[in-house]
Design a protein around this motif. Structure first.
Motif, mmCIF file in Angstrom:
data_model
loop_
_atom_site.group_PDB
_atom_site.id
_atom_site.type_symbol
_atom_site.label_atom_id
_atom_site.label_comp_id
_atom_site.label_asym_id
_atom_site.label_seq_id
_atom_site.Cartn_x
_atom_site.Cartn_y
_atom_site.Cartn_z
ATOM 1 N N SER A 1 0.847 -1.057 -0.083
ATOM 2 C CA SER A 1 0.015 -0.086 0.156
ATOM 3 C C SER A 1 0.678 1.335 -0.051
ATOM 4 O O SER A 1 1.941 1.268 0.616
ATOM 5 N N LEU A 2 0.494 2.211 -0.738
ATOM 6 C CA LEU A 2 1.307 3.543 -0.690
ATOM 7 C C LEU A 2 1.304 4.251 0.477
ATOM 8 O O LEU A 2 2.273 5.098 0.733
ATOM 9 N N LYS A 3 0.310 3.947 1.238
ATOM 10 C CA LYS A 3 0.342 4.662 2.551
ATOM 11 C C LYS A 3 1.541 3.993 3.627
ATOM 12 O O LYS A 3 1.742 5.027 4.451
ATOM 13 N N ASN A 4 1.906 2.973 3.342
ATOM 14 C CA ASN A 4 2.908 2.650 3.886
ATOM 15 C C ASN A 4 4.439 3.128 3.696
ATOM 16 O O ASN A 4 5.400 2.721 4.315
ATOM 17 N N ILE A 5 4.412 3.696 2.568
ATOM 18 C CA ILE A 5 5.887 4.309 2.221
ATOM 19 C C ILE A 5 6.254 5.467 2.927
ATOM 20 O O ILE A 5 7.459 5.444 3.168
ATOM 21 N N LYS A 6 5.464 6.484 3.256
ATOM 22 C CA LYS A 6 5.930 7.466 3.911
ATOM 23 C C LYS A 6 6.569 7.455 5.150
ATOM 24 O O LYS A 6 7.670 7.859 5.470
ATOM 25 N N PRO A 7 6.070 6.767 6.322
ATOM 26 C CA PRO A 7 6.650 6.365 7.552
ATOM 27 C C PRO A 7 7.905 5.588 7.097
ATOM 28 O O PRO A 7 8.986 5.639 8.245
ATOM 29 N N VAL A 8 8.152 4.646 6.218
ATOM 30 C CA VAL A 8 9.392 4.157 5.939
ATOM 31 C C VAL A 8 10.463 5.076 5.496
ATOM 32 O O VAL A 8 11.616 5.105 6.197
ATOM 33 N N VAL A 9 9.965 5.855 4.556
ATOM 34 C CA VAL A 9 11.112 6.915 3.934
ATOM 35 C C VAL A 9 11.369 7.770 4.866
ATOM 36 O O VAL A 9 12.768 8.164 5.073
ATOM 37 N N PHE A 10 10.729 8.342 5.765
ATOM 38 C CA PHE A 10 10.934 9.212 7.114
ATOM 39 C C PHE A 10 11.800 8.651 8.272
ATOM 40 O O PHE A 10 11.752 9.309 9.328
ATOM 41 N N SER A 11 11.719 7.584 8.255
ATOM 42 C CA SER A 11 12.299 6.735 9.442
ATOM 43 C C SER A 11 13.958 6.952 9.719
ATOM 44 O O SER A 11 14.269 6.972 8.638
ATOM 45 N N TRP A 12 14.190 6.987 11.035
ATOM 46 C CA TRP A 12 15.692 7.098 11.081
ATOM 47 C C TRP A 12 16.310 5.992 10.850
ATOM 48 O O TRP A 12 17.424 5.793 10.479
ATOM 49 N N GLN A 13 15.519 4.602 10.959
ATOM 50 C CA GLN A 13 16.225 3.367 11.031
ATOM 51 C C GLN A 13 16.582 3.039 9.458
ATOM 52 O O GLN A 13 17.718 2.650 9.278
ATOM 53 N N LEU A 14 15.852 3.569 8.414
ATOM 54 C CA LEU A 14 16.057 3.251 6.900
ATOM 55 C C LEU A 14 17.677 3.828 6.782
ATOM 56 O O LEU A 14 18.537 3.385 6.056
ATOM 57 N N TRP A 15 17.514 5.065 7.224
ATOM 58 C CA TRP A 15 18.754 5.903 6.372
ATOM 59 C C TRP A 15 20.076 5.606 7.736
ATOM 60 O O TRP A 15 21.282 5.458 7.070
ATOM 61 N N ALA A 16 19.879 5.174 9.012
ATOM 62 C CA ALA A 16 21.001 5.239 9.927
ATOM 63 C C ALA A 16 21.396 4.036 9.579
ATOM 64 O O ALA A 16 22.793 3.919 9.549
ATOM 65 N N PHE A 17 20.764 2.811 9.085
ATOM 66 C CA PHE A 17 21.376 1.491 8.994
ATOM 67 C C PHE A 17 21.873 1.406 7.641
ATOM 68 O O PHE A 17 22.919 0.517 7.333
ATOM 69 N N CYS A 18 21.416 2.104 6.597
ATOM 70 C CA CYS A 18 21.975 2.094 5.279
ATOM 71 C C CYS A 18 23.220 2.638 5.110
ATOM 72 O O CYS A 18 24.195 2.063 4.569
ATOM 73 N N ILE A 19 23.329 3.780 5.891
ATOM 74 C CA ILE A 19 24.592 4.416 5.818
ATOM 75 C C ILE A 19 25.721 3.572 6.692
ATOM 76 O O ILE A 19 26.716 3.398 6.191
ATOM 77 N N GLY A 20 25.254 2.866 7.494
ATOM 78 C CA GLY A 20 26.245 2.252 8.710
ATOM 79 C C GLY A 20 26.702 1.170 7.657
ATOM 80 O O GLY A 20 27.944 0.685 7.689
ATOM 81 N N TYR A 21 25.734 0.255 6.852
ATOM 82 C CA TYR A 21 26.140 -0.764 6.360
ATOM 83 C C TYR A 21 26.912 -0.449 5.126
ATOM 84 O O TYR A 21 27.954 -1.136 4.584
ATOM 85 N N CYS A 22 26.829 0.654 4.486
ATOM 86 C CA CYS A 22 27.584 1.329 3.501
ATOM 87 C C CYS A 22 29.050 1.355 3.859
ATOM 88 O O CYS A 22 29.911 1.187 3.274
ATOM 89 N N PHE A 23 29.178 1.984 5.264
ATOM 90 C CA PHE A 23 30.523 2.180 5.475
ATOM 91 C C PHE A 23 31.042 0.965 5.899
ATOM 92 O O PHE A 23 32.304 0.578 5.499
ATOM 93 N N TRP A 24 30.561 -0.267 6.239
ATOM 94 C CA TRP A 24 31.034 -1.488 6.464
ATOM 95 C C TRP A 24 31.604 -2.034 5.160
ATOM 96 O O TRP A 24 32.581 -2.522 4.945
#
Length: 478
Positions: free
Chosen positions: A253-276
């Motif tokens: 559902s499209l309504k589920n996208i916004k809370p995912v995109v604006f979550s701190w978890q998505l960005w923090a863990f993606c950046i952390g995994y990139c550094f790894w």
């Protein structure tokens, strides 16, 4: 006068304190059936992933007339398939029953591995490596997602570590299989030892695939596993509710996208995994083999077998950090400690004289501590995203997608196999030092800080809701 001697508290435990006997039986069943399949599948994945470098230095390069950088391109095409498939693969894993979905992907990638033995040129292997990456894309994040659907927060990290441990064993086993085939099967039935490697790897996958079809339990909300009774199925769902989470089928559902995109978890863990991934530590076994081959003093068997010491270091680090993180909750400090060892390893590899073989070997071997970052970060993500299964299903594969997307051109340009073993013109190992420093800071300070901020914000929101719902609570005692 008698004195009571307090019973010492164990510093380790497999079950959480206070777990009753029936629930322990449930957990043991989950551990056995989920972990045996996931470990076997991940073993198979790494066996198939590592065989390309082992076969490359064991006759493939010469037999197929490769020049210098084909090995780097084999990694690149694999990573492209992995990046394209990861997020859709995990979302589909949450939609379909994993008992059918995951083993079917195992079957598809095993067939692609088999077909490599027929390849006559690099282009054919490029295509097959892409498909292997595409079909394997659900294995790592999909299994972590499934583990997060069955276990409580303080149980996840250890299970995730055991799952990833199998990859280390597969990585080492690939080297020993190639070494054995080199000595016994080279030339049999007109096939080179490296061709037999792909045939054997595909055959090893057959029992894993059958086991998954028969014994995977799906998810708590839809399991039909014959080895779980009615009480155990209900208790599995209750355990998640007690942990502040639920088990449900993923709906799109499209309504589920916004809370995912604006979550701190998505960005923090993606950046952390990139550094790894940008530390390039996951390629160190391959770099180690190329270094030993460049010396011109070791046999093919030695080049295949000796670097598996790195996998042994990886295994010990993985086991110990998993228990430490679950039992202490100090995931950030654990990442810092491991990062400092990895930093020392890269400094030795970058700065050590090329002719100082013991020092450079030590640097490569010490880099084996790198592997624990994957289960720590995915387990950490599983925990912090536990209340939103869509966020969890997106963030875990997104970490891997973004990480592989950035490391693919990184390793291609900074670690071309033609520049091995020193990579002096590209200064590859110096970049690794810089990204290791960034990894230490991000996992040791930034993610723990965001986690504390998020917990504080949730506590304030819950308190404000209680005040709105029960405005006269403070006068109840009057």
């Amino acid at each position: 006068m008698s004195s009571v001697v307090a019973k010492p508290t164990k510093w380790y435990h497999w079950f959480e304190p206070g777990t009753d006997r029936r629930e322990k039986i449930l957990i043991w069943k989950l551990d056995f059936f989920i972990l045996t399949y996931s470990m076997a599948a991940y073993f198979l994945k790494y066996l198939d992933q590592t065989n390309i470098s082992n076969t490359y230095v064991s006759g493939m390069k010469k037999d197929l007339g490769f020049t210098s950088n084909e090995l780097s391109w084999f990694n690149t095409y694999y990573n492209i398939g992995l990046c394209i498939g990861s997020i859709p693969a995990v979302l589909l894993a949450g939609y379909f029953r994993p008992r059918i979905y995951l083993p079917t992907l195992d079957l598809l990638w095993s067939l692609c591995v088999l077909f490599i033995y027929l390849a006559k040129n690099a282009q054919t292997i490029f295509a097959l490596r892409f498909l292997i990456g595409l079909f394997e894309s659900a294995c790592n994040p999909g299994t972590h997602y499934m583990i997060g659907c069955w276990y409580k927060k303080r149980e996840i990290m250890r299970r995730g570590n055991f799952f990833v441990l199998a990859g280390i064993i597969g990585q080492a086993t690939s080297s020993y299989i190639q070494s054995g085939l080199q000595n016994t099967m080279n030339g049999k039935r007109g096939l080179a030892a490296w061709q037999w490697m792909f045939i054997i790897d595909a055959l090893i996958g057959a029992p894993v695939i059958i086991y998954g079809y028969l014994f995977l339990p799906d998810y708590p909300h839809n399991t039909s596993a014959f080895y779980l009774n009615e009480w155990e199925r209900n208790r599995a769902k209750e355990r998640l509710v007690e942990d502040g989470r639920i088990s449900t089928q993923i709906t799109f559902s499209l309504k589920n996208i916004k809370p995912v995109v604006f979550s701190w978890q998505l960005w923090a863990f993606c950046i952390g995994y990139c550094f790894w991934t940008l530390t390039a530590a996951s390629y160190m076994l391959q770099f180690f083999e190329l270094y030993l081959k460049s010396l011109g003093r070791y046999s093919i068997s030695y080049i295949n077998n000796f670097p598996t010491i790195l996998s042994g270091v990886n295994l010990v680090t993985m086991l110990s950090t998993g228990f430490i993180c679950d039992l202490t909750g100090q995931r950030g400090l654990t990442c810092v400690a491991v990062g400092l060892v990895l930093l020392a390893a890269f400094i030795m590899t970058a700065k050590g004289p090329i002719d100082n073989i013991p020092l450079r070997k030590a640097g490569y071997i010490m880099s084996g501590v790198y592997g624990c970052y994957t289960p720590i970060l995915t387990g950490w993500c599983n925990i912090t995203c536990g209340k939103n299964h869509i966020l969890r299903a997106v963030t875990i594969p997104a970490m891997i997608v973004v990480g592989q997307a950035v490391v693919t051109p990184f390793q291609q340009h900074l670690f071309p196999s033609g520049e091995a073993p020193q990579y002096g013109h590209t200064n590859g190992f110096y970049y690794c030092i810089g990204f290791t420093c960034a990894l230490i800071v991000w996992t040791g300070a930034v993610i723990p800080g965001l986690e504390k901020w998020s917990a504080s914000r949730e506590a304030k929101e819950e308190k404000s809701v209680e005040e709105v719902e029960f405005p006269d609570k403070e006068f109840e005692s009057i």
